[in-house]
Design a protein around this motif. Structure first.
Motif, mmCIF file in Angstrom:
data_model
loop_
_atom_site.group_PDB
_atom_site.id
_atom_site.type_symbol
_atom_site.label_atom_id
_atom_site.label_comp_id
_atom_site.label_asym_id
_atom_site.label_seq_id
_atom_site.Cartn_x
_atom_site.Cartn_y
_atom_site.Cartn_z
ATOM 1 N N ALA A 1 0.829 -1.217 0.000
ATOM 2 C CA ALA A 1 0.000 0.000 0.000
ATOM 3 C C ALA A 1 0.862 1.266 0.000
ATOM 4 O O ALA A 1 0.484 2.269 -0.603
ATOM 5 C CB ALA A 1 -0.926 -0.008 1.222
ATOM 6 N N ASP A 2 2.036 1.215 0.659
ATOM 7 C CA ASP A 2 2.854 2.422 0.810
ATOM 8 C C ASP A 2 3.915 2.583 -0.285
ATOM 9 O O ASP A 2 4.591 3.611 -0.334
ATOM 10 C CB ASP A 2 3.587 2.402 2.166
ATOM 11 C CG ASP A 2 2.615 2.505 3.339
ATOM 12 O OD1 ASP A 2 1.430 2.798 3.087
ATOM 13 O OD2 ASP A 2 3.045 2.271 4.490
ATOM 14 N N VAL B 1 -3.399 -7.994 -2.624
ATOM 15 C CA VAL B 1 -4.128 -6.777 -3.023
ATOM 16 C C VAL B 1 -5.266 -6.507 -2.043
ATOM 17 O O VAL B 1 -5.469 -5.375 -1.580
ATOM 18 C CB VAL B 1 -4.663 -6.923 -4.470
ATOM 19 C CG1 VAL B 1 -5.669 -5.818 -4.810
ATOM 20 C CG2 VAL B 1 -3.506 -6.909 -5.459
ATOM 21 N N ALA C 1 -4.644 -4.527 -10.899
ATOM 22 C CA ALA C 1 -5.135 -3.741 -9.758
ATOM 23 C C ALA C 1 -3.980 -2.988 -9.096
ATOM 24 O O ALA C 1 -4.122 -1.827 -8.713
ATOM 25 C CB ALA C 1 -5.826 -4.668 -8.754
ATOM 26 N N ILE C 2 -2.821 -3.634 -8.980
ATOM 27 C CA ILE C 2 -1.655 -2.967 -8.368
ATOM 28 C C ILE C 2 -1.205 -1.800 -9.250
ATOM 29 O O ILE C 2 -0.955 -0.697 -8.773
ATOM 30 C CB ILE C 2 -0.508 -3.980 -8.145
ATOM 31 C CG1 ILE C 2 -0.926 -5.019 -7.090
ATOM 32 C CG2 ILE C 2 0.769 -3.264 -7.713
ATOM 33 C CD1 ILE C 2 0.053 -6.183 -6.917
ATOM 34 N N GLU C 3 -1.158 -2.047 -10.562
ATOM 35 C CA GLU C 3 -0.744 -0.973 -11.484
ATOM 36 C C GLU C 3 -1.667 0.236 -11.348
ATOM 37 O O GLU C 3 -1.217 1.380 -11.402
ATOM 38 C CB GLU C 3 -0.757 -1.487 -12.940
ATOM 39 C CG GLU C 3 -0.380 -0.421 -13.948
ATOM 40 C CD GLU C 3 -0.225 -0.964 -15.371
ATOM 41 O OE1 GLU C 3 -0.374 -2.188 -15.574
ATOM 42 O OE2 GLU C 3 0.063 -0.150 -16.269
ATOM 43 N N GLY C 4 -2.960 -0.030 -11.146
ATOM 44 C CA GLY C 4 -3.937 1.067 -11.040
ATOM 45 C C GLY C 4 -3.775 1.887 -9.767
ATOM 46 O O GLY C 4 -4.296 2.998 -9.682
ATOM 47 N N ARG C 5 -3.070 1.369 -8.786
ATOM 48 C CA ARG C 5 -2.960 2.071 -7.503
ATOM 49 C C ARG C 5 -1.548 2.569 -7.204
ATOM 50 O O ARG C 5 -1.372 3.433 -6.358
ATOM 51 C CB ARG C 5 -3.413 1.147 -6.376
ATOM 52 C CG ARG C 5 -4.912 0.879 -6.436
ATOM 53 C CD ARG C 5 -5.306 -0.195 -5.444
ATOM 54 N NE ARG C 5 -6.752 -0.361 -5.391
ATOM 55 C CZ ARG C 5 -7.427 -1.239 -6.116
ATOM 56 N NH1 ARG C 5 -6.783 -2.022 -6.964
ATOM 57 N NH2 ARG C 5 -8.737 -1.313 -6.026
ATOM 58 N N ALA C 6 -0.542 2.009 -7.860
ATOM 59 C CA ALA C 6 0.844 2.392 -7.548
ATOM 60 C C ALA C 6 1.185 3.718 -8.228
ATOM 61 O O ALA C 6 0.861 3.897 -9.410
ATOM 62 C CB ALA C 6 1.798 1.304 -8.042
ATOM 63 N N TRP D 1 -5.406 -3.021 0.175
ATOM 64 C CA TRP D 1 -6.469 -2.035 -0.071
ATOM 65 C C TRP D 1 -7.813 -2.685 0.239
ATOM 66 O O TRP D 1 -8.617 -2.949 -0.685
ATOM 67 C CB TRP D 1 -6.435 -1.567 -1.534
ATOM 68 C CG TRP D 1 -5.143 -0.868 -1.875
ATOM 69 C CD1 TRP D 1 -4.757 0.386 -1.507
ATOM 70 C CD2 TRP D 1 -4.065 -1.376 -2.692
ATOM 71 N NE1 TRP D 1 -3.517 0.680 -2.020
ATOM 72 C CE2 TRP D 1 -3.063 -0.372 -2.754
ATOM 73 C CE3 TRP D 1 -3.849 -2.588 -3.359
ATOM 74 C CZ2 TRP D 1 -1.869 -0.546 -3.457
ATOM 75 C CZ3 TRP D 1 -2.657 -2.752 -4.061
ATOM 76 C CH2 TRP D 1 -1.683 -1.745 -4.116
ATOM 77 N N SER E 1 -11.274 -1.339 -1.247
ATOM 78 C CA SER E 1 -11.532 -1.264 -2.687
ATOM 79 C C SER E 1 -11.428 -2.596 -3.400
ATOM 80 O O SER E 1 -11.780 -2.710 -4.570
ATOM 81 C CB SER E 1 -10.553 -0.281 -3.328
ATOM 82 O OG SER E 1 -9.253 -0.639 -2.954
ATOM 83 N N ALA E 2 -10.939 -3.619 -2.713
ATOM 84 C CA ALA E 2 -10.681 -4.875 -3.432
ATOM 85 C C ALA E 2 -11.969 -5.617 -3.732
ATOM 86 O O ALA E 2 -12.790 -5.837 -2.851
ATOM 87 C CB ALA E 2 -9.751 -5.759 -2.623
#
Ligand code: OAD
Length: 264
Positions: free
Chosen positions: A18-19, A246, A94-99, A250, A253-254
């Motif tokens: 997350a960070d 994921v 999903a990770i790409e969308g949040r990083a 998060w 939102s998951a």
């Protein structure tokens, strides 16, 4: 009674995802195993347990038996076209969308990351989806029906066409490996999923990231040469571990399937 999660994620690991400001993911054939695409080195099921790579995946093999090599890749192309992205591929979307910053460096030639919806990708070993001229080294999109037992020929120069994949004894596309190396040196989290971490230069990427101070997380049901040097090793299939990770990073939102794009 509540059920234990399929893959428990330690809280520091959830926070690391997350960070993270800059994430690089290195994937290998194991990420597509749950889509039914065989890996290379797994005993019994791996492609190199059944076929000799030096008969099929080297420039000399192509020079000796171009038709055989072409047909083998054509079969693999048809097989991956029938496969679908799995929850591990979708969790990476999903990770790409949040990083804040993200790069997916894949050794896979199956195109499943693209079909899942990943966008920031370098294909270190090329792609089964592309074909190029073996003499002029440029991509070719259309060709005439080949003579039996031969690959099709380049419409311009008449040389055999070949799959646009990297074979043993060949260099990786310079721009792809340079981009992956620069991102590995600059990331704060590197995820290494579904690779035996044995084939260089891709296998060196986690070491570059580690030397630059990144946290290294490996996801693989089996141990690799990297495992004991990783900060965390999730001994689980990527289609299970990545969605669980994921969801723990998060939670609000998951979606059940780790959000991300759908299969295309
Ligand atoms: P390998 O076949 O060497 O390794 C696959 C890894 O995936 C193994 O470590 C397995 O334990 C792991 N694995 C299996 N199922 C898994 C799952 N469901 N989830 C997560 N991991 C799983 O494949 P690569 O490391 O990709 O190159 O191989 C690297 C390169 O060697 C390939 O790109 C290919 C090959 O020869 C060329 O063809 C040039």
């Amino acid at each position: 009674m509540s059920r234990a999660p399929a893959c428990p994620i330690p809280e520091p690991l959830a926070r690391a995802l997350a960070d993270a400001r800059s994430i690089v993911v290195l994937t290998g054939a194991g990420v597509s195993a749950e889509s039914g695409v065989p890996t290379f080195r797994d005993a019994q099921t791996g492609l190199w347990a059944k076929f000799d790579p030096f008969e099929l995946a080297t420039p000399r093999a192509f020079a000796r038996q171009p038709g055989l090599v072409w047909d083998w890749y054509a079969e693999r192309r048809a097989a991956v076209a029938r496969a679908l992205p799995n929850p591990g591929h979708r969790a990476l979307v999903a990770i790409e969308g949040r990083a804040p910053s993200f790069l997916l460096a894949t050794q896979n030639v199956d195109g499943l990351h693209h079909r899942a919806g990943s966008r920031s990708i370098v294909e270190l070993h090329g792609s089964l989806a592309r074909v190029r001229c073996s003499r002029e080294d440029r991509e070719v999109a259309a060709w005439d029906e080949p003579a039996p037992g031969e690959p099709p020929r380049c419409p311009d120069c008449g040389a055999f066409l070949r799959p646009d994949v990297v074979w043993f004894e060949e260099a990786l596309p310079a721009a792809a490996i340079e981009r992956a190396e620069a991102a590995a040196r600059a990331c704060d989290l590197m995820i290494v999923a579904g690779t035996s971490a044995e084939v260089h230069p891709a296998a060196a990427l986690p070491w570059l990231a580690r030397a630059a101070g990144a946290t290294i997380v490996e996801i693989n049901p089996s141990a690799t040469p990297l495992t004991r040097h990783a900060d965390h090793a999730l001994r689980e299939r990527s289609g299970v571990a990545l969605p669980a990770w994921v969801a723990s990073a998060w939670p609000a939102s998951a979606a059940p399937d780790a959000a991300g794009g759908g299969a295309k």
